[in-house]
Design an enzyme around this catalytic site. Structure first.
Site, PDB file in Angstrom:
ATOM      1  N   TRP A 212       0.747  -1.079   0.084  1.00 14.69           N
ATOM      2  CA  TRP A 212      -0.019   0.028   0.045  1.00 14.69           C
ATOM      3  C   TRP A 212       0.951   1.231  -0.041  1.00 14.69           C
ATOM      4  O   TRP A 212       1.756   1.316   0.704  1.00 14.69           O
ATOM      5  CB  TRP A 212      -0.761  -0.029   1.257  1.00 14.69           C
ATOM      6  N   ASP A 380     -15.093   9.410   0.130  1.00 17.50           N
ATOM      7  CA  ASP A 380     -15.565   8.641   1.467  1.00 17.50           C
ATOM      8  C   ASP A 380     -16.303   9.340   2.628  1.00 17.50           C
ATOM      9  O   ASP A 380     -15.738  10.561   2.878  1.00 17.50           O
ATOM     10  CB  ASP A 380     -14.540   7.739   1.773  1.00 17.50           C
ATOM     11  N   ARG A 456      -9.983  -3.381   7.340  1.00 14.38           N
ATOM     12  CA  ARG A 456     -10.404  -2.023   7.620  1.00 14.38           C
ATOM     13  C   ARG A 456     -11.900  -2.283   8.093  1.00 14.38           C
ATOM     14  O   ARG A 456     -12.950  -1.556   7.581  1.00 14.38           O
ATOM     15  CB  ARG A 456     -10.615  -1.390   6.058  1.00 14.38           C
ATOM     16  N   TRP A 490     -14.597   4.340  -8.101  1.00 19.10           N
ATOM     17  CA  TRP A 490     -14.949   3.037  -7.831  1.00 19.10           C
ATOM     18  C   TRP A 490     -13.925   2.583  -6.845  1.00 19.10           C
ATOM     19  O   TRP A 490     -12.654   2.184  -7.441  1.00 19.10           O
ATOM     20  CB  TRP A 490     -15.237   2.252  -8.986  1.00 19.10           C
ATOM     21  N   ASP A 491     -14.065   2.378  -5.600  1.00 21.60           N
ATOM     22  CA  ASP A 491     -13.072   1.907  -4.730  1.00 21.60           C
ATOM     23  C   ASP A 491     -13.192   0.469  -4.073  1.00 21.60           C
ATOM     24  O   ASP A 491     -14.056   0.027  -4.390  1.00 21.60           O
ATOM     25  CB  ASP A 491     -12.895   3.034  -3.351  1.00 21.60           C
ATOM     26  N   CYS A 539     -10.150   2.407  -8.418  1.00 23.83           N
ATOM     27  CA  CYS A 539      -9.319   2.721  -7.372  1.00 23.83           C
ATOM     28  C   CYS A 539      -9.264   1.369  -6.552  1.00 23.83           C
ATOM     29  O   CYS A 539     -10.432   0.625  -6.395  1.00 23.83           O
ATOM     30  CB  CYS A 539      -9.679   3.878  -6.656  1.00 23.83           C
ATOM     31  N   ASP A 561      -2.109   5.861  -2.818  1.00 26.30           N
ATOM     32  CA  ASP A 561      -2.581   6.647  -1.796  1.00 26.30           C
ATOM     33  C   ASP A 561      -1.400   7.663  -1.863  1.00 26.30           C
ATOM     34  O   ASP A 561      -1.742   8.669  -0.855  1.00 26.30           O
ATOM     35  CB  ASP A 561      -3.043   5.997  -0.883  1.00 26.30           C
TER      36      ASP A 561
END
Ligand code: GLA
Length: 756
Positions: A212, A380, A456, A490-491, A539, A561
């Site tokens: 990440w 978000d 998450r 679109w995550d 995404c 990110d």
């Protein structure tokens, strides 16, 4: 004719503009053996390279050593369990429990164009047109060879498909397996998309690895003996490893040497492997990872793999990249935005995180619109009762405590400011704390009797189910139709675990991973069909699903990110190894950067974002005034150069990843009349001279005028140099004045000068 069959030697020759790929059929059993892949050949009499006239000889001449033949023959598509101990491409379990497969030639046909791959993303034949070649044969710039082979002991037909492009040096390969009915059901345990054979002891490989916020790091190694691979079993292509492999001569560099690149047009689990075996045969294989894969193929059914693109370059990595860029720009991305300047967006994620309301967003939009920013993206936190990342995924209705007056009111207000409006969604997910989960706990992917692994604080929706997909689509549709929403991010923020689907049943659980990916594709296809003018940006927790599969649906993907421009130099270099700059989501961030804590000049952040889609992700009402005042200049810079950046040829001149000091890339227009050079000096230098930069890709005979873009005046300074292309490339230019202090950048624009 790009596909030729030579009856005398039973040889197939596939020609792209500069490359040739050849294989032949040998022996009575119809073994399909590779001959050659490389520079284009005019002579096709190379059938000797199949090495069937030397020990151990083909089985018809020496069946006593059949095993030795199987273990060294260069198979186009290697089967399993019959003497070839290198990695195979295809294995099954039939109703009697046997796993062996063999692939024996039966027939071939040549089709104009390129058939679609059902339910899968794939390259298409016509440039700039989202239509099937079969309906437009006249513009055919791609033809397809289909080799039908059989595995008679299993009652299977295996169709090897090769689509050969005439305008770019690329070949697309995929495989279809058909159960002709000897068995009612055959379990496919491995069906790779392609296998490639090479020979030699002096190859390197390039893989890309990451995590990440640190995606797509280039990792080059000498290819020793044994199997070397990257793979994903995470249900997405992933941050960690990438569906790409390059095999290159060990002396190859950016501009020189043999390079073979392989890219997988798929967004789920994959394997990409190079294996060097006992006789220095090198086998490259690529396809869906066989881990946890088991597909039931009933009598009469067909299974189709995603496709692998191969590119050969005789002039290093740069030419390989430019081939991929051209192929993906012209033959993969369907979005109408592909050839358009994208609206400059401002995203509120790093500006506010979850802490925003209508008033805050409007205040950002007011300031942004005054500065020339064109699109506000609400990230978000606008739905359910989501004030942090622990709830509400799946509850796609507006949180009116935050968005007082509702979504339409907000969008209308933003539109009144002359800005477009975009929204964030994570449609594949479900929070345990959501109305959706309370109503449908069985909609999450999970194994009964086990507490699912949280990531998450969320689970993954079971998109293998039609009812779940229909519901998800209806929720998205409702939101997108409720206001004038022109962009969607679109995550997908977690990877798959606990492989269990309430509907698939024991027999079919091994289909979950691939069915999940097909489910995502089906949803995205519905979305772009229903909303053809929506600008879609994929995404996945940054760039975990930056792959060619996603580009079939969206013209751009969020790259990472981490927006720190220094980190982005490395991430962009890795990404641009395969993907065109026009696809790389890139924003000017706030400082100190939220990921690295580093402070860099606003100007430099803009130069780096210019090499992608270009946008902002900061609270424009709160950044330092000097930075804010620079935004109109950066916007002028974007409007001035984006056409070139989006459509030109990309050349890497210097790599900060390698030299730890500076970075330089160049984009040259297709007609070579214009170029843009970006130089970033990361670390300040003391008591050095200016840097000598040798440009690339220019026309040696054209004369160019060179000007620097001046951020203060938002215009180009007076010409500082006028030189012929050969001097600019072979002698170079001195780049001065950016070495005092760290993180300085410079844009140099070249234009052809016509001398009367
Ligand atoms: C992911 C994305 C970010 C942001 C957050 C929101 O991490 O990559 O850009 O949208 O999700 O939760």
């Amino acid at each position: 004719m790009p596909i030729t069959y030579l009856d005398k030697t039973k040889t197939f020759k596939l020609d792209t503009p500069n490359t040739t790929y050849m294989f032949r059929i040998v022996d009575d059993e119809g073994f399909i053996l590779h001959l050659y892949y490389g520079r284009r050949l005019t002579d096709e009499n190379i059938d000797d390279l199949a090495r069937i006239e030397e020990p151990p000889f083909v089985p018809s001449k020496n069946n006593r050593d059949r095993g030795s033949f199987m273990d060294c023959a260069p198979f186009e598509y290697p089967g399993h369990g019959l003497g070839d101990y290198r990695d195979d491409a295809f294995s099954v379990i039939n109703e009697e429990g046997y796993s062996a497969t063999s692939i024996n030639y039966k027939s071939y046909k040549i089709l104009p164009g390129k058939p679609k791959l059902p339910g899968l993303p794939a390259t298409f034949a016509n440039t700039n047109k989202n239509i099937e070649q079969s309906s437009d044969k006249q513009n055919s710039i791609c033809n397809t060879l289909e080799i039908t082979a059989e595995d008679s002991a299993n009652g299977l037909e295996i169709i090897l498909s090769y689509s050969v492009f005439e305008d770019v040096d690329a070949i697309a390969r995929s495989v279809r397996v058909r159960n002709t009915g000897k068995y009612q059901n055959i379990k496919l345990t491995k069906v790779l998309s392609a296998s490639y054979e090479f020979y030699g002891d002096d190859y390197d490989t390039i893989f890309m690895h990451g995590t990440w916020a640190r995606e797509r790091n280039i990792d080059r190694e000498h290819l020793g003996y044994g199997k070397h691979y990257v793979s994903s079993t995470r249900g997405e292509s992933s941050h960690q490893e990438h569906p790409f492999i390059a095999l290159l001569s060990s002396d190859a560099n950016e501009d020189y040497g043999d390079v073979y690149g392989f890219s997988f047009v798929y967004s789920g689990n994959f394997i990409a492997q190079a294996e060097r075996s006992q006789f220095d045969n090198v086998r490259v294989t690529m396809g869906i990872s066989p881990v946890d894969f088991c597909w039931n193929l009933k009598a009469g059914e067909e299974f189709c793999t995603p496709e692998v693109i191969s590119v050969y370059s005789d002039a290093g990595l740069g030419k390989m990249s430019r081939n991929f860029h051209d192929l993906y720009r012209n033959h993969l991305i369907r979005s109408p935005y592909k050839d358009m300047k994208r609206p400059i967006l401002i995203n509120n994620w790093e500006a506010t995180y979850f802490n925003f309301d209508t008033e805050k967003l409007i205040s950002i939009a007011q300031k942004a619109s005054q500065l020339g920013i064109e699109l506000l993206v609400m990230d978000d936190g606008w739905f359910g009762h989501r004030d942090n990342d622990s709830s509400s995924l799946g509850d796609w209705y507006v949180n009116e405590n935050k968005l007082k007056g509702g979504l339409k009111y907000l969008v209308d207000e933003v539109n009144k400011l002359g800005m477009k409006f975009g929204i964030w969604m994570e449609p594949e997910m479900i929070s345990p704390d959501s109305d959706l989960y309370r109503a449908h706990p069985d909609w999450a992917i999970q194994i009964p009797g086990r507490t699912p692994v949280m990531s998450r604080e969320q689970y993954v929706l079971d998109l293998t189910r039609q009812d779940v997909r229909d519901y998800t689509f209806s929720q998205m549709e409702k939101i997108l139709k409720s206001a004038n929403i022109e962009y969607l991010k679109w995550d997908m923020n977690r990877q798959l675990t606990d492989l269990g689907s309430a509907l698939l049943g024991a027999e079919s659980m091994g289909e979950l991973y691939h069915r999940y990916c097909l489910g995502v594709y089906e949803l995205q296809e519905r979305l772009i069909t229903e909303f053809p003018n929506l600008l879609l940006e994929n995404c996945s927790g940054g760039g975990a699903r930056f792959d060619p599969g996603m580009l079939y649906y969206s013209p751009q993907i969020w790259t990472s990110d981490d927006m720190d421009p220094v980190e982005r130099l490395k991430i962009h270099e890795g990404t641009a190894l395969v993907y065109p700059l026009s696809t790389m989501g890139a924003h000017v961030c706030d400082c100190p950067n939220h990921s690295t804590g580093r402070t860099t000049p606003f100007e430099t952040r803009g130069y780096v974002a210019l090499s992608g889609t270009f946008g902002y992700e900061l609270d424009v009402t709160r950044i330092p005034e000097a930075d804010r005042n620079m935004i109109p200049s950066q916007i002028k810079m974007y409007h001035r150069y984006n056409d070139l950046v989006r459509s030109g040829d990309y050349y890497r001149v210097a790599s900060y990843r390698e030299n730890h000091e500076w970075d330089c890339w160049e984009v040259v227009s297709k007609d070579k009349s214009e170029a843009l050079v970006t130089v970033i000096n990361v670390i300040g230098r003391v008591n050095y001279k200016s840097r000598l930069v040798k440009l690339k890709g220019l026309d040696p005979d054209k004369i160019y005028s060179l000007k620097v873009f001046n951020m203060e005046t938002a215009a180009e300074d007076e010409e500082f140099l006028r030189l012929r292309g050969d001097a600019l490339m072979y002698a170079g230019i001195n780049v001065k004045g950016i070495y005092h202090g760290d993180f300085k950048g410079r844009l140099i624009h070249l234009n052809e000068v016509t001398v009367q």
